[in-house]
Enzyme design. Structure first.
Site, PDB file in Angstrom:
ATOM      1  N   SER A   1      45.514  34.274  42.542  1.00 48.23           N
ATOM      2  CA  SER A   1      46.908  33.987  42.178  1.00 48.23           C
ATOM      3  C   SER A   1      47.300  32.553  42.513  1.00 48.23           C
ATOM      4  O   SER A   1      46.732  31.930  43.411  1.00 48.23           O
ATOM      5  CB  SER A   1      47.852  34.890  42.964  1.00 48.23           C
ATOM      6  OG  SER A   1      47.490  36.221  42.812  1.00 48.23           O
TER       7      SER A   1
HETATM    8  N1  SAH Z   1      43.959  38.352  45.874  1.00 43.19           N
HETATM    9  C1  SAH Z   1      42.813  37.794  45.234  1.00 43.19           C
HETATM   10  C2  SAH Z   1      42.849  37.871  43.744  1.00 43.19           C
HETATM   11  C3  SAH Z   1      42.819  39.189  43.217  1.00 43.19           C
HETATM   12  S1  SAH Z   1      42.382  39.351  41.511  1.00 43.19           S
HETATM   13  C4  SAH Z   1      42.545  36.368  45.600  1.00 43.19           C
HETATM   14  O1  SAH Z   1      43.302  35.763  46.374  1.00 43.19           O
HETATM   15  O2  SAH Z   1      41.572  35.829  45.129  1.00 43.19           O
HETATM   16  C5  SAH Z   1      42.350  41.092  41.499  1.00 43.19           C
HETATM   17  C6  SAH Z   1      41.192  41.661  42.280  1.00 43.19           C
HETATM   18  O3  SAH Z   1      41.361  43.061  42.287  1.00 43.19           O
HETATM   19  C7  SAH Z   1      39.822  41.385  41.667  1.00 43.19           C
HETATM   20  O4  SAH Z   1      38.953  40.933  42.648  1.00 43.19           O
HETATM   21  C8  SAH Z   1      39.381  42.752  41.139  1.00 43.19           C
HETATM   22  O5  SAH Z   1      37.977  42.940  41.176  1.00 43.19           O
HETATM   23  C9  SAH Z   1      40.099  43.675  42.121  1.00 43.19           C
HETATM   24  N2  SAH Z   1      40.336  45.019  41.615  1.00 43.19           N
HETATM   25  C10 SAH Z   1      40.634  45.402  40.354  1.00 43.19           C
HETATM   26  N3  SAH Z   1      40.805  46.724  40.287  1.00 43.19           N
HETATM   27  C11 SAH Z   1      40.619  47.197  41.541  1.00 43.19           C
HETATM   28  C12 SAH Z   1      40.675  48.502  42.135  1.00 43.19           C
HETATM   29  N4  SAH Z   1      40.926  49.587  41.406  1.00 43.19           N
HETATM   30  N5  SAH Z   1      40.441  48.610  43.463  1.00 43.19           N
HETATM   31  C13 SAH Z   1      40.179  47.521  44.223  1.00 43.19           C
HETATM   32  N6  SAH Z   1      40.094  46.281  43.717  1.00 43.19           N
HETATM   33  C14 SAH Z   1      40.331  46.113  42.403  1.00 43.19           C
END
Ligand code: SAH
Length: 224
Positions: A63
């Site tokens: 983000s």
């Molecule tokens: N907060 C993170 C960005 C998150 S992007 C940062 O600072 O980089 C969203 C993330 O959620 C991705 O890594 C994706 O793989 C994960 N994700 C997606 N669906 C998910 C689920 N059902 N359970 C856990 N993680 C998930």
């Protein structure tokens, strides 16, 4: 690039976040000044300190810093909290939260990530920091929360939900706060702040936002 130059870039970004009202408290400011975003997004510092979302592989993004700041302020952190993060991704958001909590003398954060490659990468980078806050990263589908560690004081989701998170409400302590982006990817989404009170769940809309969709088991490598 010499460390002082990198710090200057970080300071410039933080000053803007303060000026624009995204960073309001000392613990949040301290965390943004400490955590090296370039390590997590694997980019040169001149790109890493732009206030934009950045790609982290597998169709996922870290983000924009102002969005991370909004989360941090809305979480109303205090010393000793037990927190659940859903979507570890690069680990940047997690590191900033841990550092802010450290400033308030520490707590406990559990993070759940569905993609094993992102999880391993985040773990490796996070191991270079020495947080007081206890961090545990779990592989799994965060849609269900993390029953074995519930209840939590705070829960925040870093990928968009298309349905109300009933399972997460249940894993929140009374007085606890849950933050989650709500809506379909590519359409207007809202960041929702839910509080669990004695009477039930009370929700407020915080701001419009744009997040990738939360994936379900079996979809972890689907391109966006
Ligand atoms: N907060 C993170 C960005 C998150 S992007 C940062 O600072 O980089 C969203 C993330 O959620 C991705 O890594 C994706 O793989 C994960 N994700 C997606 N669906 C998910 C689920 N059902 N359970 C856990 N993680 C998930």
């Amino acid at each position: 690039m010499p460390n002082e130059k990198v710090y200057d870039l970080r300071l410039k970004m933080v000053k803007k976040l303060v000026e624009n009202g995204y960073i309001m408290s000392k613990h949040v400011e301290h965390a943004f000044l400490t955590i090296e975003r370039e390590k997590f997004v694997n980019l040169a510092p001149e790109h890493a300190y732009k206030d934009v979302p950045l790609p982290i592989g597998y169709g996922q993004t870290s983000s924009a810093p102002h969005m991370v700041a909004i989360y941090l302020e809305q979480l109303e952190l205090q010393s000793g909290l037990k927190i659940l993060e859903i979507g570890t991704g690069s680990g940047y958001h997690l590191a900033v939260t841990a550092c802010a909590l450290d400033y308030l003398s520490g707590g406990e954060i559990h993070s759940i990530e569905i993609n094993p490659f992102l999880l391993e990468r985040a773990k490796r980078i996070l191991s270079s920091y020495n947080f007081k806050t206890k961090i545990s990263i779990h592989l799994g589908d965060g849609f269900y929360g993390l029953k074995e560690e519930a209840p939590f004081d705070r829960i925040y989701v870093t990928a968009a939900l298309v349905e109300k998170p009933k399972m997460l409400y249940e894993q929140l302590k009374i007085g606890g706060i849950l933050l989650y982006p709500y809506g379909i990817q590519g359409e207007p989404q809202l960041l929702i702040k839910a509080k669990r009170t004695q009477e039930g769940i009370k929700e407020n809309e915080v701001i419009e936002c744009s997040f990738v969709q939360l994936r379900r088991a079996g979809e972890e490598f689907r391109p966006s």
